[in-house]
Design a protein around this motif. Structure first.
Motif, short mmCIF file in Angstrom:
data_model
loop_
_atom_site.label_atom_id
_atom_site.label_comp_id
_atom_site.label_asym_id
_atom_site.label_seq_id
_atom_site.Cartn_x
_atom_site.Cartn_y
_atom_site.Cartn_z
N ARG A 188 1.34 -1.06 -0.10
CA ARG A 188 -0.02 -0.17 0.19
C ARG A 188 0.78 1.19 -0.37
O ARG A 188 1.74 1.05 0.23
CB ARG A 188 -0.86 -0.21 1.02
N ALA A 189 -0.25 2.29 -0.73
CA ALA A 189 1.20 3.37 -0.47
C ALA A 189 1.53 4.25 0.18
O ALA A 189 2.73 4.41 0.19
CB ALA A 189 -0.01 4.41 -1.14
N ASP A 190 0.65 4.73 1.88
CA ASP A 190 0.83 5.18 2.55
C ASP A 190 2.48 4.45 3.40
O ASP A 190 1.99 3.34 3.57
CB ASP A 190 -0.27 5.26 3.16
N PRO A 191 3.25 5.14 3.84
CA PRO A 191 4.46 4.75 4.30
C PRO A 191 3.59 3.97 5.98
O PRO A 191 4.85 3.34 6.54
CB PRO A 191 5.12 5.61 4.66
#
Lengths: 341, 447
Positions: B409-412
């Motif tokens: 997923r994109a969010d760190p």
């Protein structure tokens, strides 16, 4: 005998579970990993606000999702396929062959495709021609078609930085690849004049196919995984330029810097006005035959395109979706369950 | 002859080391050094690996909260004023969102914190998107709260959470669309006032998966249940089938071509890549037998196929290690073949069988590849199962599949959770392996 008992009970459990397996009360969705974040945001809010269980959203790519979507009608088939491209005629035919005839197409909005490189590296201002010249196996040099001689960006255009050409582009199973080919490579092919030369040399179909083929000497790497993998590649190879979705880039602005395309900086605004050229519509496809059978299916589809979710101030836009200006028409089409064609 | 060795020439003595011996000794020293180097290198890698996992994963066990008094405005939440649950449900989380933003604005003003923000909506980046759902659930559960001011413990947004943990800095938000440095200043002020606190993150261990936009809410609990039900299926099917198959092959089956063929195939099966079992599971269990997609039952069945060869091989090895004298003695006093097996051989082989089973289960627990194909990867582990039947049949994920999904997923913040999930998965695997070792040490008999 203990073992006899054990075996008998396992068989009993299997029988019970097989019998219970016929009822499904949650919506099942599969498909594009680009649409997955949006679908998961909608599914979560749907589960919170309705009495239906939270829909299940699987990833796997547009093509894989549509393939499963077309496998047939029934409770053990998925209800919705997410896609980052339009369904193909071939897929509609495959659907029809398996009895999936009434398909409702829902366009949820637009997504931008951006070109980004390492935050500490040099900045780029691209045009489609740059990308065509960088990635195509055959390019135009001084009016003649030759095997791609370029190894540095500044050889293509002195305005670009002196950096080695290293691109990480989406693999062929991604819907993103198709957009990249159409809006960047093909456009560049036309702009540089290579299109005419290729068509003249190979005929119409082969010439156009050659326009969107990429060189195989390692300067361009297909990424079959997700954007996280592309990010890891760019991280490891500071010369690399990756192809990302706008939403992914916006979540990782501390690691990536974005390149302009034909002078336009990608943003939800520049995409919605159509200034930024590399964008594509996102879709999901609903099996009409499942509406009324799977509880919550129509409600989910309506909720997805409602102003609360997909509108310009909704959570999807906040995450990076470019809202569809014709959302009202989509809402009406979903409410009336209008199938394609 | 004795003269020749002890006398003339002084060729060799045990007290003076000759060239050949020196060479052999040197070779041995070198070999030992290689061994020590090899062990040091592998230990070093292990330490680096574990260190990385712990360093990256530990923040996931901490979570930032904002304690906020929210005025539950009756005019907004219950327009008819009759506290009818059906009417209350019509107000969606979108109706609750502005209420909470406003509550934060009021609270910030009460505390006397100066902010450059003029609208309540501008404070929203500090709060998790899950806040509205938390408040709404509580209001629906007890409608009496409407009209009162109630204190809620709300999750801070992933960026603020990351700021408290040091993952997000003022530099890194410079070009961030969802939050800016002024929000971080406000977060600092709220932290000083004790409104923003960091605590142990139980929800990470017990919670459900969350959508892409709210990593702060995501937990591994539901997929842990998924893994549990899958392991139950694996145990129920593979232990009896595996043990029965190996007893038959080891004790009863005649030595002939056909049985040799079966044996070779079992060994081959153990070496088949697990993704192949996933394809098989999709074709047989879902498309042919019409079992539900994404269900732990199907996942368990697929992993059973994968675990069976492991269990059969280890069971046969432990049956083989029971000395024939035990069987002969049992047969000698008049036991039937079956009695000798079940009364004498099997109990003695049990520790080995259990060890093999636990190791097989541990292997199955960490397996992701076959689950990709039967639809267990994605946004799936969002509902807790109600009861045992649902646990087997409702869509669910598994721990390794959840970790894989988070890592994508994109969010760190999700990346951090993926590492946290790895820590939990490793703890499970280590526990299982330790149990296997204890069983082997404690109960295994050697002859």
């Amino acid at each position: 005998m203990k073992f006899a008992k054990l075996t008998a009970s396992t068989l009993a459990i299997a029988a019970v579970s097989a019998a219970a397996a016929t009822a499904r009360d949650n919506v099942q969705v599969a498909g594009s990993s680009t649409v997955l974040p949006y679908a998961s945001i909608v599914a979560e809010a749907f589960g919170e606000n309705f009495d239906f269980p939270t829909p299940v959203v699987e990833s796997g790519g547009s093509s894989a999702g549509l393939k499963r979507f077309c496998e047939g009608v029934g409770e053990n088939q998925i209800d919705i396929a997410n896609a980052s491209r339009k369904i193909r005629d071939k897929e509609i035919a495959a659907c029809a062959a398996n009895g999936v005839t009434d398909i409702i197409e829902v366009r949820i909005g637009y997504d931008g495709i951006v070109f980004a490189s390492d935050i500490n590296g040099q900045s780029f201002a691209f045009t489609p021609s740059h990308w065509f010249n960088a990635l195509s196996p055959e390019v135009m040099v001084d009016g003649a078609l030759v095997a791609n001689p370029y190894t540095m960006w500044n050889e293509i255009d002195p305005a670009l930085p002196a950096q080695e050409i290293q691109a990480f582009i989406p693999g062929t199973k991604h819907g993103t690849r198709e957009v990249f080919e159409e809006k960047v490579l093909f456009k560049g092919c036309e702009d540089t004049g290579a299109m005419e030369a290729l068509v003249a040399a190979k005929g119409e179909d082969d010439g156009e196919a050659a326009c969107i083929s990429v060189r195989t000497d390692g300067r361009s790497v297909d990424i079959d995984g997700d954007y996280t993998e592309t990010l890891a590649r760019v991280d490891a190879n500071k010369n690399g330029i990756g192809v990302f979705g706008l939403a992914f880039y916006e979540n990782n602005t501390d690691k990536l810097q974005v390149a302009t395309m034909s002078g336009v900086v990608p943003s939800t605004e520049s995409i919605s006005t159509g200034e930024y050229p590399v964008s594509r519509p996102l879709y999901f496809y609903v099996k009409k035959a499942h509406i009324g059978v799977i509880p919550g299916l129509k409600e989910y589809a309506e909720f997805f395109v409602s102003d609360d979710m997909a509108g310009p101030d909704g959570p999807l836009a906040a995450y990076g979706l470019v809202s569809d200006p014709e959302l009202a028409a989509t809402q009406a089409a979903v409410a009336e369950e209008v199938p394609m064609n | 002859m004795t003269d020749a060795t002890s006398g003339s020439g002084g060729a060799s003595s045990l007290f003076t080391v000759d060239a050949l011996t020196r060479k052999r000794n040197a070779a041995e020293t070198r070999f030992r050094a290689y061994g020590i180097i090899a062990i040091t290198v592998s230990l070093l890698f292990l330490v680096i690996l574990l260190g990385t996992i712990i360093r990256n994963g530990m923040p996931a066990f901490q979570q930032s909260f904002i304690t906020l008094p929210v005025h539950l405005d009756a005019a907004k939440l219950d327009k008819n004023g009759n506290r009818n649950p059906d009417d209350l449900k019509k107000v969606t989380t979108f109706g609750y969102g502005p209420l909470i933003d406003r509550a934060l604005e009021v609270h910030v003003a009460e505390l006397g914190i100066e902010t450059p923000f003029t609208k309540a909506k501008e404070l929203n980046p500090l709060l998790s998107a899950s806040a509205a759902a938390i408040v709404r659930d509580q209001v629906l559960a007890s409608p009496d709260l409407i009209g009162k001011t109630v204190e809620f413990r709300i999750l801070a947004s992933s960026r603020v959470d990351g700021y408290l943990k040091g993952r997000v800095t003022r530099d890194s938000v410079a070009r961030d669309k969802s939050i800016n440095a002024e929000h971080l200043d406000l977060a600092d002020a709220l932290r000083k006032e004790g409104v923003l606190t960091k605590g142990f993150n139980w929800d990470f261990i017990t919670g459900a998966d969350a959508s892409e936009s709210r990593p702060e809410q995501a937990g591994i609990g539901v997929s842990m249940l998924g893994s549990f039900f899958m392991m139950l299926v694996v145990l129920i099917f593979s232990l009896p089938i595996g043990v029965a198959a190996s007893i038959y092959l080891e004790e009863f089956a005649a030595k002939n071509r056909f049985n040799d063929l079966i044996e070779v195939n079992i060994s081959n099966l153990a070496a088949v890549p697990s993704i192949v079992f996933g394809i098989l599971g999709l074709a047989v269990f879902i498309q042919f037998a019409h079992l539900p997609q994404s269900a732990p039952l199907v996942g368990g069945l697929v992993l059973t196929l994968m675990t069976l060869p492991t269990i059969i091989i280890s069971t046969r090895a432990s049956l083989k290690s029971v000395p024939p004298s035990i069987r002969d003695a049992a047969l000698g006093v008049g036991a039937s073949k079956m009695q000798s097996v079940f009364h004498h051989v099997l109990p003695l082989a049990m520790p080995g069988i259990l060890t093999g089973t636990i190791i097989g289960l541990a292997q199955a627990l960490g397996e992701t590849a076959p689950l990709l194909l039967i639809g267990m990867v994605g946004y799936i582990a969002s509902n807790y199962p109600n009861g045992i039947a649902e646990g087997f049949l409702n869509p669910n994920s598994a721990m390794p599949a959840q970790i894989y999904e988070w890592a994508k997923r994109a969010d760190p913040a999700y990346y951090e959770r993926a590492w946290g999930g790895i820590i939990i998965l490793l703890l499970f695997l280590m526990t299982m392996n330790i149990i296997a070792i204890i069983l082997r040490r404690k109960f295994e008999r050697r002859w």
